[in-house]
Motif scaffolding. Structure first.
Motif, PDB file in Angstrom:
ATOM      1  N   GLU A 132      55.082  28.834  92.910  1.00 55.50           N
ATOM      2  CA  GLU A 132      54.528  30.169  93.129  1.00 55.50           C
ATOM      3  C   GLU A 132      55.580  31.104  93.697  1.00 55.50           C
ATOM      4  OE1 GLU A 132      50.978  32.369  95.704  1.00 55.50           O
ATOM      5  OE2 GLU A 132      51.481  30.259  96.046  1.00 55.50           O
ATOM      6  N   ARG A 133      56.344  30.624  94.692  1.00 56.37           N
ATOM      7  CA  ARG A 133      57.365  31.462  95.307  1.00 56.37           C
ATOM      8  C   ARG A 133      58.478  31.790  94.316  1.00 56.37           C
ATOM      9  NH1 ARG A 133      56.280  27.867  99.685  1.00 56.37           N
ATOM     10  NH2 ARG A 133      58.084  26.586  99.100  1.00 56.37           N
ATOM     11  N   THR A 134      58.858  30.818  93.491  1.00 55.79           N
ATOM     12  CA  THR A 134      59.911  31.066  92.503  1.00 55.79           C
ATOM     13  C   THR A 134      59.457  32.093  91.463  1.00 55.79           C
ATOM     14  OG1 THR A 134      60.681  28.784  92.778  1.00 55.79           O
ATOM     15  CG2 THR A 134      61.448  29.980  90.838  1.00 55.79           C
ATOM     16  N   ALA A 135      58.221  31.931  90.982  1.00 59.20           N
ATOM     17  CA  ALA A 135      57.701  32.910  90.010  1.00 59.20           C
ATOM     18  C   ALA A 135      57.606  34.294  90.629  1.00 59.20           C
ATOM     19  CB  ALA A 135      56.336  32.454  89.512  1.00 59.20           C
ATOM     20  N   ALA A 136      57.158  34.376  91.882  1.00 62.04           N
ATOM     21  CA  ALA A 136      57.077  35.668  92.564  1.00 62.04           C
ATOM     22  C   ALA A 136      58.458  36.303  92.700  1.00 62.04           C
ATOM     23  CB  ALA A 136      56.419  35.497  93.928  1.00 62.04           C
TER      24      ALA A 136
END
Length: 375
Positions: A62-66
């Motif tokens: 999630e953090r990488t996609a964000a």
């Protein structure tokens, strides 16, 4: 082999479980029906098997996609800033005196737009690979239509899919995606500026104006730019004509191809007594000694309505057989066209040469051209 066995195979050994032909054997086989539930899943619906992916990996995804969505947002904003910082000129190139700076301006706009699109693609890829569940479900074909219980369960299925995708559960990823899409949503509207000024009323008018002489179509290319005299037409004759325009360096024949397409007319001489009584007073005032002028462009799809039958006073478009009554305001008598040919008011000068007495009564060309003009 029966129909049931035709679509399934078994694992090696007696009594092995059935599997769908073409799918992996053993633990990687396709699951038939609903996948087993995951005990650590949080949410209103049970998630399907995710090959043991822990919550920590999903949060990292999630953090990488964000992060990628944030980069895409920065790229989209950078594109808009660079576009207005180096606005294009009329030729579509950046309006910058230094050619080297102009090249860098193009690279800056292209690079920021590439970064925005790449960021969104990379973020969506990380989302799919690290956040969404990884399992396959195969269901046998059902009889159509679907039974009522399946129809009623569609909303549950939709919400379960949204929950499993992480769109509802991962607010950071969802919000950064929407943020990244915002500049790209504005970009097409901004780029409309490069299409030039709005046509407004310009498409409703042609080059025809009062006092403009006429020449036979094609004569301007042979050098025989003789004006058309009223005596050049006899009863039942037809001439295809264009307005006479002085040649220029840009247009040595006087008219551009665009102007020719818009201004070409049919000059037809009809005995006065053959004209319909349905003609309005205005239409009769646009005649001269039985000579009438109509646009040559068919109002169906823009083909040249170049055929004329003097016995019936019919103008025929050879493309789709639209037929117009030259003796009755070029009204439609047959075919797919749905409006008459526009009429050009004409008169003569002191020497009897035919001249225009204004522009066409209506916009020339097909009806869909007329719709684009905003009529």
């Amino acid at each position: 082999m029966t129909d049931e066995n035709r679509n399934h195979d078994t694992e090696p050994g007696a009594g092995g479980p059935e599997r769908v032909i073409g799918t992996p054997r053993g633990e990687d086989r396709v699951v038939t029906g609903a996948a087993p539930e995951h005990e650590d899943h949080e949410g209103p619906y049970s998630a399907a098997e995710t090959h043991g992916r822990p919550e920590e990996i999903q949060r990292k995804g999630e953090r990488t996609a964000a992060m990628w969505f944030t980069i895409a947002f920065v790229g989209g904003v950078g594109f808009l800033v660079s576009y207005f910082l180096f606005p294009p000129n009329a030729e579509g190139e950046p309006a910058i005196a230094n050619p080297l700076v102009g090249q860098w301006a193009n690279m800056l706009m292209g690079g920021t737009l590439t970064l925005a699109l790449f960021g969104i693609g990379a973020g969506m890829t990380v989302w799919a690979r690290r956040v969404m569940p990884h399992y396959e479900v195969a269901s046998p074909y059902d009889e159509l239509p679907s039974p009522p219980e399946q129809k009623s369960s569609f909303s549950d299925f939709l919400m379960r899919s949204a929950d499993e995708s992480g769109f509802t559960k991962r607010p950071l990823m969802r919000r950064t995606l929407l943020l990244a899409m915002a500049p790209l949503g504005v970009a097409p509207i901004v780029l409309l500026r490069d299409t030039g000024p709005l046509p407004r009323e310009s498409l409703r008018h042609t080059l025809w104006e009062p006092g403009m002489h006429m020449v036979v179509e094609g004569a301007e290319r042979t050098g025989d730019n003789k004006w058309i005299h009223q005596d050049d037409l006899r009863d039942g004759s037809m001439i295809s004509a264009l307005p006479y325009v002085e040649p220029t360096a840009a247009h040595p024949h006087g008219l551009s191809l665009n102007d020719q397409a818009q201004t070409v007319i049919l000059l037809i001489r009809i005995p006065e007594e053959d004209y319909s009584e349905e003609l309005t007073r205005e239409q009769r005032n646009w005649l001269h000694n039985g000579i009438v002028a109509y646009s040559k462009i068919c109002t169906h799809v823009g083909c040249p309505a170049a055929l004329y039958e003097s016995g019936t006073h019919r103008i025929l478009c050879p493309c789709h057989q639209s037929t117009f009554d030259a003796a009755n305001g070029a009204k439609i008598t047959f075919g797919p066209a749905n409006r008459p040919l526009p009429q050009l008011p004409i008169t003569v000068d002191e020497e009897g040469y035919l001249v225009a007495d204004g522009d066409f009564s209506e916009p020339v060309g097909p009806t869909f051209w007329d719709a684009q003009r905003g009529n």
